[in-house]
Write an enzyme that holds these catalytic residues in place. Sequence first.
Site, short mmCIF file in Angstrom:
data_model
loop_
_atom_site.label_atom_id
_atom_site.label_comp_id
_atom_site.label_asym_id
_atom_site.label_seq_id
_atom_site.Cartn_x
_atom_site.Cartn_y
_atom_site.Cartn_z
CB ALA A 116 -19.39 -54.85 -10.16
CG ASN A 185 -19.73 -51.19 -18.31
OD1 ASN A 185 -19.83 -50.32 -19.17
ND2 ASN A 185 -19.71 -52.48 -18.61
CG HIS A 215 -15.01 -52.00 -8.54
ND1 HIS A 215 -14.35 -51.71 -9.71
CD2 HIS A 215 -15.72 -53.13 -8.76
CE1 HIS A 215 -14.66 -52.64 -10.62
NE2 HIS A 215 -15.47 -53.50 -10.06
#
Length: 264
Positions: A116, A185, A215
Site C-alpha cells: 500500500a 506491513n 501512510h
Amino acid sequence: MNTRTVGLIGWGAIGRVVGTALAAGEVPGARLECVIDNRPLGDSAPAPQLPLEEALERCDLIVEAAGQGVVRECGERILDAGVDLLIASTGALTDEDLAKRLRTAGPGRVYFTGGAVGGLDLLQAARGMGPLTEVRLTTTKLPATLEQPWMDEELKQRLHTTTEPVTVMSGTARDIPVKFPKSTNVAASVALAVGDLDAVRVDVVADPAAHHTSHTIEATGAHGSYRFEVRHLPDPSNPATSQVVPHAVLRSLGAIAGRGGQIL
C-alpha cells in the site's frame, strides 16, 4: 516466454482479487494453477484447492496473501523446493533471522511486494548514495482496525471513545509490525527499502474520521530529502487492508512474469 504457473495461498480480501484477475488472464505470462487455504472453499475459487505439498509439484511460483504466519511456517519450504515466492506480508521480515534464511534459501527466489505504499524504489536508489539519516513513517487508520489482543483496557477504551486522532504506538519498523501484524506491513516494506529496521521510526495513529488509510514517509540524507504521502480507501470486507494492496501484488506478478513496458 514460459507461462508462470501460480499457486495462491489465501482466499481473503487480497487473494480473491488476485486469484480472480489471474484466472481471467489479466496478467500476461502468469496462470492461476491452484489455491491453498486452510478452509474448505467449495466452488468459490476459480482453480482447484490443493494442499501446499501438491501445489509445490505443480507450480513454479507461490503468492502469499494470507498473513505473516504463513511466511514463517512455509517460506523456506517453498524456496527449498525450487519454487519462487512472492510475499505480500512483509511484516514477517522484521524477524531478521527469518529474513536471512529466506534470502539464502533456494533454489527458489524470494520477492517482496510494496503493497500500500509508494516511493520505495526511490528510497532504494537514494540509499545507493549513502545512508538516510532520518526516516519516519506515520500510518493513520480507523481505530477499530488497530485494536489488538495485547492492549490493556485503558488503551482499548481510548480507541473506542476518541473523537480526534490519537497516537496508539510509536517505535521502530522492528517493533511495530509485530504489534500490528495485519495493519503495518508498510513499516517493514519501508525498512526493506532503507535497509535498516531500526532506522525507520513509526507512529501508528487512530483517527475516527479517517475515511482513508494514509501512510506518510519522510526521509532525509546528505544527498537530499523525500516525502511521500498516500491515502487509500480500506477494503470493505477487511478494513485493515487497503483496496490497492491486491493490485500491487498483481503488478509485482506482472514484473516477475516478464510483462514488458513496466516501470521497475
